[in-house]
Design a protein around this motif. Structure first.
Motif, PDB file in Angstrom:
ATOM      1  N   ARG A  92       1.314  -0.853  -0.523  1.00  0.00           N
ATOM      2  CA  ARG A  92       0.041  -0.035  -0.260  1.00  0.00           C
ATOM      3  C   ARG A  92       0.959   1.668  -0.198  1.00  0.00           C
ATOM      4  NH1 ARG A  92      -5.438  -0.463   3.458  1.00  0.00           N
ATOM      5  NH2 ARG A  92      -6.437  -2.692   2.083  1.00  0.00           N
TER       6      ARG A  92
ATOM      7  N   GLU B 281      -2.330   3.348  -1.033  1.00  0.00           N
ATOM      8  CA  GLU B 281      -3.075   3.358  -2.090  1.00  0.00           C
ATOM      9  C   GLU B 281      -4.267   1.681  -0.940  1.00  0.00           C
ATOM     10  OE1 GLU B 281      -4.843   1.153  -6.408  1.00  0.00           O
ATOM     11  OE2 GLU B 281      -2.596   0.696  -5.812  1.00  0.00           O
ATOM     12  N   GLY B 282      -5.382   2.513  -0.326  1.00  0.00           N
ATOM     13  CA  GLY B 282      -6.365   1.383   0.221  1.00  0.00           C
ATOM     14  C   GLY B 282      -7.654   0.945  -0.852  1.00  0.00           C
ATOM     15  N   GLU B 283      -8.208   0.748  -0.249  1.00  0.00           N
ATOM     16  CA  GLU B 283      -9.479  -0.430  -1.021  1.00  0.00           C
ATOM     17  C   GLU B 283     -10.136   0.902  -1.667  1.00  0.00           C
ATOM     18  OE1 GLU B 283     -11.382  -2.463   1.001  1.00  0.00           O
ATOM     19  OE2 GLU B 283      -9.950  -3.970   2.063  1.00  0.00           O
ATOM     20  N   ASN B 284     -10.407   1.901  -1.362  1.00  0.00           N
ATOM     21  CA  ASN B 284     -11.530   3.116  -1.583  1.00  0.00           C
ATOM     22  C   ASN B 284     -10.681   4.222  -2.050  1.00  0.00           C
ATOM     23  OD1 ASN B 284     -13.443   1.796  -1.359  1.00  0.00           O
ATOM     24  ND2 ASN B 284     -13.413   2.223   0.735  1.00  0.00           N
TER      25      ASN B 284
ATOM     26  N   LYS C 289     -11.133   5.909  -5.605  1.00  0.00           N
ATOM     27  CA  LYS C 289     -11.190   5.111  -6.986  1.00  0.00           C
ATOM     28  C   LYS C 289     -11.706   4.008  -7.445  1.00  0.00           C
ATOM     29  CE  LYS C 289      -7.837   1.446  -5.929  1.00  0.00           C
ATOM     30  NZ  LYS C 289      -7.255   0.720  -4.427  1.00  0.00           N
ATOM     31  N   HIS C 290     -13.437   4.744  -7.400  1.00  0.00           N
ATOM     32  CA  HIS C 290     -14.688   4.636  -7.203  1.00  0.00           C
ATOM     33  C   HIS C 290     -15.481   5.293  -8.077  1.00  0.00           C
ATOM     34  CE1 HIS C 290     -13.356   0.118  -5.530  1.00  0.00           C
ATOM     35  NE2 HIS C 290     -13.518   1.014  -4.300  1.00  0.00           N
TER      36      HIS C 290
END
Length: 493
Positions: A204, A282-285, A318-319
């Motif tokens: 990450r 960088e995370g999941e979102n 990211k979404h």
């Protein structure tokens, strides 16, 4: 250069003929933009960081055609997959502006590569540095403000794993040779540029650092007292950043043969660059990024004592969502090696290459600095230099007349719906000059609000923007409206 382009084209045609199958990725954009302002020039963020496409005048109609194509193909069919990572990419951008009086090729290039290794020839858009390409005020090296400079070079375009590091250490970089043309004090000067970056980490958190180095060198001028070095030896002196008189100081005499007390040359050519450090998480979102560029115009500027910088922090969703991306930057360039007695830098200026870090009347780096062309809009007593005028009438270190600044810049992109995006940018800058009439300082706000609408299923986007500049330099409001038709044809066999 023409021979090289022809050689690349012929060799790639042979490859394609031999191996037959490849995929196309064709993109064509055609558009028209109308701009208008309350003054005889545009607000800063309407005209800046547009790769020289917007004419800086009261009103204009800009029409453009952008064409690009990419062929991916297999080098060794039957052994590897059909798409092995080899490709050819080429394109051009044709722009008509200045009330239909000017037509120029903003881009015209061919690139050939394998995975991240790429050979490039021509004029193409490029921003160098880890800044956000849409929201940043501009990289201190090459920001996308000026028209792209024609060049030939080789690049590792993305961070690439170093062998035997298990992906923990990556690198990227480039080296190029370019041509700066004749709209400058030294005609036909060359551009040398090289960068090298490394990144640590594969999870990450990633840390990166690198250096950008640029030099203008060679060139010729009939009324300049000495002939400048333009041969292979001169290139090596610039490449190695060697202390060597290129003809600009003692007419090419060896520095070791100079008499005691004589002024020693600095480096061959006009050098500048920046050191950059930063991180990514960088995370999941979300993706978070921070960077710090420290500029230098001479070697003494590469020091921990140098507090001049462009520092930025960005966050990206990211979404899909209303908030897409946000950025905050701080810029300070008022020190300029102040710790060295009687030896201060002047960013983007030079005493011999008097045009400085400018191409076709626009600053190549941060547009928050002000050259004489832009300053002439604000102050009637400032006049741009006529580069064809006699040598003695043009002062050195005097074209970028405002390069000591302190400011905050922020921007964000929102998407209220799937067919609507907005971009907002605001900059608050204190300008210290050091040239009059900026002294002792003048405060200025630059802002931009942009909206883009995508009608359903039509391949069209409609853009509208308003820019407002308000402060001690200028009070100006301007707008732009445009429409663009997009054609994309992907993966044609």
């Amino acid at each position: 250069m023409r021979f090289f382009i022809a050689f690349i084209c012929l060799s790639q045609l042979i490859v394609l003929k031999s191996y037959g199958q490849f995929t196309d990725s064709l993109k064509i954009n055609i558009g028209t933009i109308y701009t208008v302002a309350s003054e005889d020039y545009q607000p800063l963020w309407i005209v800046s960081n547009k790769f020289g496409s917007i004419a800086d005048q009261k009103s204009d109609i800009i029409s453009y055609l952008d064409f690009q194509n990419r062929h991916s193909f297999n080098l060794l069919p039957g052994i590897f997959e059909r798409d092995s990572g080899a490709y050819i990419q080429y394109g051009f951008s044709l722009i008509n502006n200045q009330d239909f009086q000017s037509t120029l090729f903003q881009q015209g290039y061919i690139k050939a590569g394998y995975k991240h290794l790429e050979i490039r020839v021509g004029r193409f858009k490029e921003i160098i540095g880890e800044v956000d390409p849409e929201l940043s005020s501009g990289s201190l090296g090459i920001s996308g403000n000026a028209l792209p400079i024609p060049k030939i070079g080789i690049s590792v375009t993305e961070f690439t794993d170093l062998p035997f590091t298990n992906g923990w250490l990556q690198f990227k970089g480039l080296i190029s040779h370019g041509w700066l043309g004749d709209n400058r004090f030294m005609n036909d000067a060359y551009l040398h540029e090289k960068t090298f970056y490394m990144r640590l980490g594969k999870k990450r958190l990633k840390l990166f650092g690198g250096v950008q180095h640029y030099a203008a060198w060679g060139g010729n001028r009939s009324d300049f007292p000495n002939k400048l070095d333009r041969d292979w030896g001169g290139f090596l002196d610039v490449l190695l950043v060697k202390e060597e008189d290129d003809g600009s100081v003692h007419g090419g005499q060896d520095p070791d043969d100079l008499p005691t007390g004589a002024i020693r040359p600095n480096r061959a050519g006009d050098h500048r660059g920046s050191v950059e450090l930063g991180f990514e998480w960088e995370g999941e979102n979300i993706l978070i990024k921070g960077y710090n560029q420290t500029p230098f115009d001479m070697g003494i500027g590469i020091s921990i004592k140098n507090i001049d910088r462009l520092a930025g922090f960005s966050i990206e969703n990211k979404h899909n969502g209303i908030f897409r991306r946000g950025l905050l930057e701080y810029i300070y360039t008022n020190q300029m090696t102040k710790w060295v007695p009687d030896h201060r830098e002047s960013y983007y200026n030079n005493g011999v290459y008097k045009t400085g870090w400018e191409y076709e009347n626009m600053i190549i780096g941060t547009p928050l600095f002000t050259n004489r062309v832009r300053a002439s809009h604000y102050f009637p007593e400032i006049e741009p230099y006529d580069w064809k005028a006699p040598n003695e009438t043009i002062r050195g270190n005097d074209n970028i007349i405002n390069n000591r600044i302190q400011g905050v810049h922020f921007g964000f992109i929102l998407a209220p719906s799937s067919r609507l995006t907005t971009k907002t940018m605001v900059s608050l800058v204190r300008n210290y000059g050091p040239k009059s009439p900026f002294l002792p300082h003048k405060d200025q706000l630059y802002s931009l609000q942009e909206i883009t609408y995508y009608p359903k299923g039509r391949g069209i986007q409609i853009i509208a923007a308003i820019g407002i500049d308000y402060g001690e330099l200028t009070k100006n409001i301007g707008g732009m409206v445009g429409v663009e038709w997009q054609f994309r044809s992907l993966n044609i066999k």
